[in-house]
Design an enzyme around this catalytic site. Structure first.
Site, PDB file in Angstrom:
ATOM      1  N   GLY A  30       0.867  -1.183   0.000  1.00 24.58           N
ATOM      2  CA  GLY A  30       0.000   0.000   0.000  1.00 24.58           C
ATOM      3  C   GLY A  30       0.901   1.229   0.000  1.00 24.58           C
ATOM      4  N   LYS A  36       3.605   2.952   9.666  1.00 20.35           N
ATOM      5  CA  LYS A  36       4.428   4.094  10.079  1.00 20.35           C
ATOM      6  C   LYS A  36       3.628   5.185  10.754  1.00 20.35           C
ATOM      7  CE  LYS A  36       8.098   3.429   6.740  1.00 20.35           C
ATOM      8  NZ  LYS A  36       7.374   2.843   5.596  1.00 20.35           N
ATOM      9  N   THR A  42      -1.473  -2.644   7.839  1.00 18.24           N
ATOM     10  CA  THR A  42      -2.551  -3.231   7.046  1.00 18.24           C
ATOM     11  C   THR A  42      -1.966  -3.963   5.848  1.00 18.24           C
ATOM     12  OG1 THR A  42      -2.826  -1.123   5.875  1.00 18.24           O
ATOM     13  CG2 THR A  42      -4.370  -1.577   7.661  1.00 18.24           C
ATOM     14  N   ASN A  44      -2.677  -4.894   2.096  1.00 17.25           N
ATOM     15  CA  ASN A  44      -3.544  -4.420   1.016  1.00 17.25           C
ATOM     16  C   ASN A  44      -3.921  -5.554   0.073  1.00 17.25           C
ATOM     17  OD1 ASN A  44      -2.205  -2.007   2.108  1.00 17.25           O
ATOM     18  ND2 ASN A  44      -3.379  -0.992   0.508  1.00 17.25           N
ATOM     19  N   GLU A  94      -8.072  -2.891   2.653  1.00 17.24           N
ATOM     20  CA  GLU A  94      -6.935  -3.041   3.564  1.00 17.24           C
ATOM     21  C   GLU A  94      -7.348  -3.822   4.790  1.00 17.24           C
ATOM     22  OE1 GLU A  94      -5.450   0.798   4.523  1.00 17.24           O
ATOM     23  OE2 GLU A  94      -5.629   1.464   2.457  1.00 17.24           O
ATOM     24  N   LYS A 122     -14.945   7.415   7.312  1.00 10.35           N
ATOM     25  CA  LYS A 122     -15.111   8.827   7.683  1.00 10.35           C
ATOM     26  C   LYS A 122     -13.845   9.619   7.416  1.00 10.35           C
ATOM     27  CE  LYS A 122     -16.268   9.089  11.979  1.00 10.35           C
ATOM     28  NZ  LYS A 122     -16.842   9.061  13.322  1.00 10.35           N
TER      29      LYS A 122
HETATM   30  C1  LIG Z   1     -10.398  -1.016  10.422  1.00 12.43           C
HETATM   31  C2  LIG Z   1      -9.960   0.168   9.595  1.00 12.43           C
HETATM   32  C3  LIG Z   1     -10.776   1.285   9.527  1.00 12.43           C
HETATM   33  C4  LIG Z   1     -10.411   2.404   8.770  1.00 12.43           C
HETATM   34  N1  LIG Z   1     -11.245   3.478   8.713  1.00 12.43           N
HETATM   35  C5  LIG Z   1     -10.891   4.573   8.000  1.00 12.43           C
HETATM   36  C6  LIG Z   1     -11.738   5.718   7.928  1.00 12.43           C
HETATM   37  O1  LIG Z   1     -12.839   5.760   8.495  1.00 12.43           O
HETATM   38  N2  LIG Z   1     -11.315   6.801   7.196  1.00 12.43           N
HETATM   39  C7  LIG Z   1     -10.103   6.794   6.541  1.00 12.43           C
HETATM   40  O2  LIG Z   1      -9.771   7.783   5.918  1.00 12.43           O
HETATM   41  N3  LIG Z   1      -9.295   5.714   6.560  1.00 12.43           N
HETATM   42  C8  LIG Z   1      -9.659   4.609   7.284  1.00 12.43           C
HETATM   43  N4  LIG Z   1      -8.824   3.523   7.338  1.00 12.43           N
HETATM   44  C9  LIG Z   1      -7.700   3.433   6.408  1.00 12.43           C
HETATM   45  C10 LIG Z   1      -6.428   3.998   6.904  1.00 12.43           C
HETATM   46  O3  LIG Z   1      -6.451   5.346   6.561  1.00 12.43           O
HETATM   47  C11 LIG Z   1      -5.378   3.226   6.117  1.00 12.43           C
HETATM   48  O4  LIG Z   1      -5.231   1.957   6.670  1.00 12.43           O
HETATM   49  C12 LIG Z   1      -4.097   3.989   6.025  1.00 12.43           C
HETATM   50  O5  LIG Z   1      -4.282   4.982   5.063  1.00 12.43           O
HETATM   51  C13 LIG Z   1      -2.904   3.131   5.622  1.00 12.43           C
HETATM   52  O6  LIG Z   1      -2.942   2.832   4.263  1.00 12.43           O
HETATM   53  P1  LIG Z   1      -1.674   2.276   3.501  1.00 12.43           P
HETATM   54  O7  LIG Z   1      -1.287   0.960   4.147  1.00 12.43           O
HETATM   55  O8  LIG Z   1      -2.153   2.090   2.076  1.00 12.43           O
HETATM   56  O9  LIG Z   1      -0.612   3.294   3.615  1.00 12.43           O
HETATM   57  C14 LIG Z   1      -9.187   2.400   8.067  1.00 12.43           C
HETATM   58  C15 LIG Z   1      -8.346   1.273   8.138  1.00 12.43           C
HETATM   59  C16 LIG Z   1      -8.714   0.159   8.894  1.00 12.43           C
HETATM   60  C17 LIG Z   1      -7.812  -1.035   8.963  1.00 12.43           C
END
Ligand SMILES: Cc1cc2nc3c(=O)[nH]c(=O)nc-3n(C[C@H](O)[C@H](O)[C@H](O)COP(=O)(O)O)c2cc1C
Length: 164
Positions: A30, A36, A42, A44, A94, A122
């Site tokens: 991701g 970080k 997570t 992806n 993710e 959100k």
């Molecule tokens: C259970 C869970 C709930 C999440 N809820 C939101 C959310 O409500 N709004 C949001 O912008 N991102 C949400 N995220 C996403 C995170 O922003 C995301 O995991 C983060 O950007 C890391 O992404 P990357 O691994 O692609 O860098 C959520 C992630 C998880 C695992």
């Protein structure tokens, strides 16, 4: 209820259609913000899964079970959507597996059983508020998955049993 005002048990007593939804794919990289910036790593899902197998479910947060290769079946929370806080331009899937792993598992096979919808995605005022909500999602998943009909899904033939 919890101190955040969100209920700890979410989803009906037994998983309801279209759940359980079983999907598997190879873990891809991701943006790397999960571990970080958020402290919540997570995995992806590949985009073909997000665009096909998961095209019919609403964007939002879900919980269920996950398995990396032939490892233990573990609780997971996942987000399906555009991550409004980070303003992503592509829908992503993710998965955060609720377990402490020693290393990343890019390139490994991830199987997930999605069992229930938790909440809508959100945007947040701060990174801390996003992390707080994800931590609450984790508690919701752990508590909700303790119910018998949900525990039973861990034994689904979809998950791989280790060769003895
Ligand atoms: C259970 C869970 C709930 C999440 N809820 C939101 C959310 O409500 N709004 C949001 O912008 N991102 C949400 N995220 C996403 C995170 O922003 C995301 O995991 C983060 O950007 C890391 O992404 P990357 O691994 O692609 O860098 C959520 C992630 C998880 C695992």
């Amino acid at each position: 209820m919890s101190c955040s005002g969100r209920p700890l048990i979410v989803g009906s007593e037994t998983p309801e259609r279209p759940f359980p939804l079983f999907v598997q794919g190879t873990v891809v990289k991701g943006f790397g913000r999960g571990s970080k910036q958020l402290g919540i790593p997570t995995a992806n899902l590949p985009s073909d899964i997000v665009e096909h197998a998961l095209n019919d479910i609403h964007i939002g947060v879900y919980y269920g079970w996950a398995q990396v290769d032939d490892g233990e079946v573990l609780p997971m929370v996942m987000s399906l959507g555009w991550n409004p806080f980070f303003k992503n331009e592509k829908r992503s899937g993710e998965v955060h597996i609720i377990h402490k792993f020693g290393e990343d598992f890019y390139g490994q096979n991830l199987r997930i059983a999605i069992l229930a919808y938790v909440r809508a995605e959100k945007d947040y005022e701060s990174l801390e508020a996003l992390v707080d909500d994800i931590n609450m999602d984790i508690s919701v998943a752990v508590e909700s998955l303790k119910r018998e009909a949900y525990v039973r899904v861990k034994d689904a033939p979809f998950f791989v049993t280790k060769a003895k």
